[in-house]
Design a protein around this motif. Structure first.
Motif: not given
Length: 402
Positions: A115-136
């Protein structure tokens, strides 16, 4: 793990079978265990024992992860009866649909895709997924009561398995694994680094002593920790322990044959003698001053004179004064006289007389030129020769001490 949560909530995965478990928390829990492995080589029996599920359940969920494009075989394990079974080796894969849905820009193809970058539309969704991935993810505790065992009430009565207020059913696994369900945010902890307990402080002091004190470097840190346990409990530093051990006399590392026993003998009861920090500071200061004076003596400025057999102290001091007051050509005369000297024919009194003259560095240098290093050291000893060489390197002129 972001891709796993996204696949579970996007509806991209369609199971190939109508029977068996569905995509849910168990699938995410198995993916979480796989992500923690350095080499993705999980055994079926290991995962079943770790997650407390059946081996067949583990096989179902591994198949679902492979069908969703999140796992691929690198090598497939063997299941031959009567021989050693080998676990399959997997590679964790992020599907191409995940990058396209979130607008992630990549370079390279196949395993080289990065990966080299991400579009503006995917920033919010990738943030939610990151919180879920960090939660055990953890398995839910079973609420099924144990047969034949009722729960106690304040009235000392038993209750049945059913509740008069109705029953609560768990939500389906498909809703739990969807990417659109919101979860409560965990509280942020403000805990700092944990403090050492009594045992940890003892081991820390033992390791510091072995690392910093020269004559303890061959000792065992656990043994030193046990010996200095009273000092560690009282808050001593390794410097204070070393000062207490070397307070009365210094310790040569070459002579410390059993460092732990020597330390136990030297610091026995010192935690009671220096119970306050002020007393320990005074003890360390006095010890550092004594070390400075010892270094000054070793440099040759305060070396006591060697005893001379058959002579009085006044005669020895008079001869030393005469040697130190010789003119500059005296060293050349000594060199000329030493050229004809045979050290094997000298008597004990003559050897002691030469060693008395070794208080003058010029005399030692002349002997080194005439007799050579080997015979000079045999005559004057290594200590006197090294002392004269140190004085010659540190100062050009030797100032008499009397």
């Amino acid at each position: 793990m972001q891709a796993v949560h996204w696949v579970g909530g996007s509806g991209l995965y369609a199971p190939s079978r109508n029977h068996g478990p569905k995509w849910g928390p168990t699938t995410v829990l198995i993916a979480q265990e796989l992500s923690a492995l350095a080499e993705c080589r999980p055994g079926i029996n290991y995962l079943a024992r770790k997650l407390k599920v059946s081996e067949r359940t583990v096989q179902y969920h591994l198949d679902m992860l492979r069908e969703a494009g999140l796992l691929v075989y690198r090598t497939k394990g063997t299941r031959v009866t009567g021989s050693v079974r080998q676990a399959s080796v997997f590679e964790r894969v992020i599907p191409l649909e995940f990058d396209e849905a979130l607008g992630i820009r990549t370079v390279g193809e196949g395993v080289e895709r990065r990966p080299t970058g991400i579009a503006e539309k995917g920033l919010k969704l990738i943030g939610k997924l990151a919180k879920k991935a960090a939660r055990k993810v953890r398995r839910r505790r079973s609420r099924t009561p144990v047969p034949g065992r009722g729960r106690c009430t304040p009235m000392e009565g038993g209750t049945s398995a059913s509740s008069p207020t109705g029953t609560s059913t768990s939500p389906s696994e498909t809703k739990l694994a969807s990417g659109s369900t919101s979860h409560p945010t965990r509280k942020k902890t403000t805990r700092g680094p944990q403090k050492l307990n009594k045992i940890g402080r003892r081991y820390q002091l033992g390791q510091e002593l072995v690392t910093n004190v020269p004559w303890l470097q061959q000792a065992s840190p656990p043994r030193i920790s046990w010996i200095a346990r009273h000092c560690a409990d009282a808050g001593w530093t390794w410097r204070e322990v070393q000062a207490a051990a070397e307070e009365h006399s210094p310790i040569d590392p070459a002579e410390a044959r059993r460092p732990s026993g020597l330390l136990a003998h030297r610091i026995k009861g010192v935690h009671l003698l220096y119970a306050h920090s002020a007393g320990r500071r005074s003890m360390v200061t006095a010890w550092e001053d004594s070390r400075a004076q010892e270094h000054f003596r070793h440099a040759g400025y305060d070396q006591p004179a060697q005893p001379v057999a058959g002579r009085t102290a006044d005669e020895a001091m008079a001869e030393i004064r005469a040697v130190l007051q010789q003119p500059a050509s005296a060293a050349e005369c000594t060199e000329h006289e030493a050229g004809d000297l045979d050290i094997t024919t000298l008597t004990r009194d003559e050897v002691l007389e030469h060693r008395l003259y070794a208080a003058d560095p010029a005399y030692v240098r002349a002997m080194l030129v005439s007799l050579g290093d080997r015979d000079t050291r045999r005559l004057l000893t290594n200590k006197l020769v090294d002392q004269a060489l140190v004085v010659s390197r540190t100062t050009r002129t030797l100032t008499p001490a009397f």
